[in-house]
Write a protein that holds these residues in place. Structure first.
Motif: not given
Length: 626
Positions: A76, A78, A116, A120, A122-123, A139-141, A514-515
């Protein structure tokens, strides 16, 4: 962007064979052709394939902390890693690379699993703590990056792709009947399960801790649709959104390799391009795909319009029915989960074209789920208003729609007829399905008697039933957006986005997911998203000076891959050959006569292309993975 894999044996004296990790990595070489690495510890093995994006000269993985007690494999990006690096340097941590990967290692040392909350991007990653003998999988959000795992009595095996897990001979391939029914209900697989028993997806916004054979799965983030504490101000919201979008796109362009943009001819991809063009002094490459079938909507003129407006070096390609059909087995092999997503094949070909010039692509994926861009959001809101306003005359409304449907046979009408007497959220499963129609006369009617008896219908619907319980009390639009963000988005759209681009060793980034952008959208009142007949109201207001008017005001077209025409024409023989083959019928799922009738109906007045494509995908999946 990379591929990760690994295994932890619960008995610490049971070492992991390095040849197993190498075999797991060999199946996902396409995810990272630039480098390979292994780490072997106390009962654990970690593997990594690297696609070099940031700090090209270093960043070999697995990567460890200063004293070699904490190891990571990471897939991913960051996007706030430079800010986090400064924070960690001030805390006394020593860095040996300039990668975002090493930031995660030291942030974990500092904050544990709470690291976590600070990331910010994807991961999907795995961290092994040698001192504590703990494996930390996360795992990302939103679920942009995939992470699969299989838990047995003796071990946990994990990887970026299912085929990597199946490289372990101890993992059995057993198909779960209810999950076939789930796929044919939703046309993808919502929830954490795959078709293979025991092989699961780590849910978005979740992590796993494994310590001494004890496995804990926890949620660290959820999308909250909160009510505003004060009266929302439209102008202020416009300013906030403009700033957020600019920031997100700027962060998503961080790379030490060329970055391009996928153009669909729609609002979201054009918006992403508009922000990206402001951040680059030199030209950006853009890419789009069209089709060779006459009479089919072509997105290329609109993509060209966007490219001209922002001065990109634009590249186009044409996809034919022959290309589409030839790629079907590879489509299933790369996707790994059966998904009825014909545009994924177009994405494969256009990302293959882009791979000649760039390693990173930006996409407009996610804008519709965040800001309510699909027409069904608007239509169902209006249906509910009509039903509530005309109660107790809703029966008359249903009769009127039924009459209109019988006279005009319009799919825009027929899909809502059955809903006039139903209650929300019971009829809102996801935007891609209608389980009520399916149960009466859809794909379930094709089942053989034995297979129909073997499945438990409620089990097929369970993941979305659980979400329905969660959205009780939400307003209708928020409930629909929440369900789609938890199902359709990660389990269909984002699987497609990841698997098809990584098949060509290209990293796809999605700034609109993006969250912080999603959290902002979730906090907006409904009438900032759908107002009257206008979907994505606030986003369109913000973009009216950035996106060409012809694109901003055009009806939403999706991505119109003409597979319906092809399955009636050039690919008709292929569909018959696959679905009526003895390998297909001998599986015992379907009645052969019913399959023949479905194929004939699709060639007549009926339109069953989605069903036929799903059945083809299911059979080809069995030939690769079953």
């Amino acid at each position: 962007m990379c591929g990760i894999s690994g295994k932890l044996n619960f008995a610490q004296d049971a070492s992991v064979n390095p040849d197993l990790i190498r075999a797991m990595l060999a199946t996902i070489r396409h995810r990272g052709p630039d480098d390979e690495g292994l780490y072997l510890g106390s009962g654990v093995g970690l593997g990594h394939r690297r696609l070099s994006i940031i700090d090209l000269s270093s960043g070999h993985q697995p990567l460890c902390n200063e004293n070699g007690t904490v190891w990571i494999v990471f897939n991913g990006e960051i996007y706030n890693y430079q800010e986090l690096r400064t924070f960690l340097l001030n805390k006394g941590h020593v860095f040996k690379t300039h990668t975002d990967t090493e930031v995660i290692v030291h942030l974990y040392e500092e904050l544990g699993t709470q690291c976590l909350d600070r990331l910010r991007g994807m991961f999907a990653f795995a961290i092994w703590n040698e001192n504590k003998k703990t494996l930390f999988l996360a795992r990302d959000r939103v679920g942009i990056k995939p992470l699969y795992y299989c838990l047995t009595n003796e071990s946990v095996v994990f990887a970026s792709e299912i085929k990597s897990i199946l490289a372990d001979p101890e993992i059995k391939r057993e198909v779960v009947p209810e999950l076939i029914d789930r796929f044919l209900t939703f046309f993808y697989l919502p929830g954490e399960e795959t078709l293979l028993k025991g092989v699961k997806k780590l849910a978005p916004g979740h992590y796993i801790l494994v310590t001494n054979g004890n496995v804990e799965i926890r949620q660290y983030w959820d999308l909250q649709f909160s009510k505003p504490t004060e009266k929302p101000n439209l102008k202020h919201a416009e300013s906030q959104l403009l700033s957020l979008l600019a920031e997100s796109v700027e962060q998503h362009m961080i790379a030490d390799v060329p970055v391009g943009v996928l153009l669909s001819g729609g609002v979201d991809s054009t918006a992403v391009l508009s922000f990206a063009a402001e951040k680059r002094d030199h030209g950006i490459n853009s890419y789009t795909v069209g089709f060779s079938t006459p009479g089919v909507a072509d997105e290329r003129p609109y993509a060209r319009l966007a490219a001209d407006a922002f001065g990109t070096r634009h590249h186009e390609m044409t996809l034919s029915a022959a290309d589409f059909g030839a790629f079907l087995p590879q489509y299933v092999w790369h996707m790994e989960e059966p998904v009825c997503e014909p545009p994924a094949i177009a994405l494969y070909y256009v990302s293959k074209l882009a791979s000649n010039d760039v390693k990173v692509l930006l996409s407009g994926e996610g804008g519709d789920e965040g800001f309510a861009g699909y027409s069904n959001y608007r239509n169902l809101l209006w249906l509910e208003r009509v039903k509530s306003g005309l109660f107790p005359f809703s029966g008359t409304v249903a009769q009127g729609l039924s009459l209109g449907n019988s006279l005009f046979r319009l799919p825009q009408i027929s899909k809502y007829v059955a809903l006039t007497n139903a209650q929300f959220p019971s009829y809102y499963f996801s935007r891609t399905s209608n389980p009520y129609q399916h149960a009466r006369n859809g794909l379930g009617s094709l089942y053989s008697a034995d297979f129909a008896r073997s499945i438990e219908r409620e089990s097929s619907l369970e993941p979305v039933r659980r979400l329905q319980a969660h959205v009780c009390g939400m307003n209708m639009l928020d409930a629909m957006l929440y369900i789609d963000t938890k199902t359709w988005l990660p389990d269909d759209l984002l699987i497609k986005a990841d698997k098809m681009t990584m098949a060509n060793s290209v990293e796809l980034r999605v700034p609109l997911l993006d969250h912080k952008v999603l959290e902002f959208a979730a906090a907006l009142p409904s009438n900032f998203k759908v107002r009257g007949f206008t979907t994505k109201y606030l986003a369109k207001k913000v973009l009216r000076t950035r996106v060409p008017r012809q694109i901003l005001n055009r009806p939403k077209a999706g991505f119109p891959v003409p597979y319906e025409n092809w399955l009636r024409g050039e690919l008709r023989g292929l569909a018959h050959d696959i679905l009526l083959d003895t390998r297909t019928t001998n599986r015992g799922y379907f009645d052969k006569g019913s399959l023949e009738r479905l194929l004939r109906a699709n060639e007549g007045q009926g339109s069953y292309s989605k069903e036929i494509f799903s059945l083809i995908t299911l059979e080809l999946w069995h030939r690769s993975f079953g």
